[in-house]
Design a protein around this motif. Structure first.
Motif, mmCIF file in Angstrom:
data_model
loop_
_atom_site.group_PDB
_atom_site.id
_atom_site.type_symbol
_atom_site.label_atom_id
_atom_site.label_comp_id
_atom_site.label_asym_id
_atom_site.label_seq_id
_atom_site.Cartn_x
_atom_site.Cartn_y
_atom_site.Cartn_z
ATOM 1 N N ARG A 139 -9.188 -16.127 0.618
ATOM 2 C CA ARG A 139 -7.792 -16.567 0.641
ATOM 3 C C ARG A 139 -7.064 -16.147 -0.634
ATOM 4 O O ARG A 139 -5.903 -15.742 -0.591
ATOM 5 C CB ARG A 139 -7.715 -18.086 0.756
ATOM 6 C CG ARG A 139 -7.634 -18.548 2.159
ATOM 7 C CD ARG A 139 -7.335 -20.038 2.250
ATOM 8 N NE ARG A 139 -7.442 -20.423 3.631
ATOM 9 C CZ ARG A 139 -6.405 -20.477 4.462
ATOM 10 N NH1 ARG A 139 -5.187 -20.241 4.039
ATOM 11 N NH2 ARG A 139 -6.578 -20.788 5.709
ATOM 12 N N ASP A 141 -7.610 -13.572 -2.529
ATOM 13 C CA ASP A 141 -7.319 -12.135 -2.498
ATOM 14 C C ASP A 141 -6.187 -11.815 -1.518
ATOM 15 O O ASP A 141 -5.306 -11.000 -1.819
ATOM 16 C CB ASP A 141 -8.578 -11.354 -2.101
ATOM 17 C CG ASP A 141 -9.609 -11.307 -3.219
ATOM 18 O OD1 ASP A 141 -9.353 -11.903 -4.290
ATOM 19 O OD2 ASP A 141 -10.666 -10.681 -3.023
ATOM 20 N N VAL A 142 -6.226 -12.442 -0.361
ATOM 21 C CA VAL A 142 -5.216 -12.152 0.665
ATOM 22 C C VAL A 142 -3.843 -12.642 0.211
ATOM 23 O O VAL A 142 -2.834 -11.935 0.342
ATOM 24 C CB VAL A 142 -5.617 -12.788 2.016
ATOM 25 C CG1 VAL A 142 -4.463 -12.734 3.008
ATOM 26 C CG2 VAL A 142 -6.839 -12.078 2.592
ATOM 27 N N ALA A 145 -2.377 -10.437 -2.538
ATOM 28 C CA ALA A 145 -1.866 -9.173 -1.990
ATOM 29 C C ALA A 145 -0.547 -9.398 -1.254
ATOM 30 O O ALA A 145 0.384 -8.589 -1.367
ATOM 31 C CB ALA A 145 -2.901 -8.551 -1.045
#
Lengths: 222, 222
Positions: A139, A141-142, A145
């Motif tokens: 989560r 990382d997402v 981004a």
């Protein structure tokens, strides 16, 4: 001296082109020696992005200064806004650089690596906040981004409009889209949920009794 | 010949290091001339990522082959899985490259530019699918970035585990998180919604009458 080097560099980049300008040309126009240039900038590419190191440091400090009570996704959105502020501080310079970066593949690659460092700073903060939660790293990382993509979408719109107008509302709108998608990050484990929430999705045309039945089942009251 | 050049290059990169290996060393070991090398690879960096151009072309073709009825977020998730397949086809090579890329900053920068091209391919497809919708471009960019981040998070986990085990389930799980956050992309305008949906969010402890009242109000049946 630092500002004089940046000004000289951009004047030459615009007049002659980036590839055609050497560090020697820049220091000659600025009236300083080569060693002065390299004291401030490790390479010619770095003079194109003179403020990113400071902005990265500001972002890292801002994230570290949180008291742990902030909503994590909101906090990284606020951190991303620091980048916008840096661009908006000097619209003319930001637009010039945007045009230059689009034309020179090497600068585009440099910019990607800078964007990557911002993204990792945001992801690192979120990983800490989501530590021990299910899918916490994923989560983090997402969301990092998504925040960077939303911010940059809004920033590019503003740069393409030649830096006219006020970019804050556009960036806020873009970041709100990410917050809506990932409100608050991962939920705590079941036994830590003092304010457990039930979500029911139903077609608008569904009969009311069917909706109530669904809720009763979900609440375990059937 | 192409495979022989890749094999020779990786043998030397592992034995001597990437920076210490020249194109001349590679062609000498492979027993071919310099021109043969540059017929297949524009630079030494490209031999490290021999399959990305093909994979990018496959991804673009896959996205273009959609009939417009596919759920757009699901379609870009399927497109991202093509990258995973490429890595999983040859676990030993993928793990070697992962270790090499971590050590060499120039290769890391090259990889970022490749990832960026995948992301733009996904975003381009979504922009087309979301054309004319509110925030369509913004959503396209954010979802593409989220899909790439989720995919790469899962891919890196698998690479760090030395390519053992089956990465598909991990990538599916990661992509499901993105699909859940952005189910189906932007909604069509109100007058185009044949299957309008109502979402009710309620605390688990709320009394049932309160929940029903909320639904009645939302459905316009009060």
């Amino acid at each position: 001296m630092r500002e004089a080097l940046v000004a000289a560099a951009f004047r030459l980049f615009l007049e002659r082109g980036y590839e055609e300008t050497t560090v020697d040309d820049i220091v000659a126009l600025a009236g300083v020696g080569r060693r002065s240039f390299f004291r401030y900038f490790p390479s010619k590419e770095d003079v194109v992005f003179p403020d990113h190191e400071r902005c990265l440091a500001d972002m890292t400090a801002f994230l570290a200064a949180g008291d742990g009570d902030d909503e994590p996704v909101g906090r990284v959105c606020d951190a991303a806004r620091l980048v916008l502020l840096m661009y908006a501080e000097n619209p003319g310079f930001s637009v010039q650089r945007y045009r230059l970066t689009k034309k020179v593949p090497g600068l585009r690659a440099y910019e990607l690596s800078v964007v990557w460092r911002y993204e990792r700073a945001l992801a690192g903060y979120l990983r800490g906040r989501f530590a021990g939660r299910r899918d916490g790293v994923l989560r983090a990382d997402v969301i990092a981004a998504a925040v960077v993509a939303a911010h940059n979408n809004a920033l590019r719109s503003w740069l393409r409009s030649d830096g006219t107008g006020e970019p804050t509302a556009t960036v806020d709108h873009a970041l709100d889209l990410v917050r809506a998608a990932f409100d608050g990050g991962p939920r705590p484990p079941v036994d830590e949920r003092p304010e457990d929430v039930v979500v029911v999705v139903s077609r608008r045309g569904a009969p009311l009794w069917r909706v109530v039945q669904e809720i009763e089942t979900t609440l375990g009251r059937d």
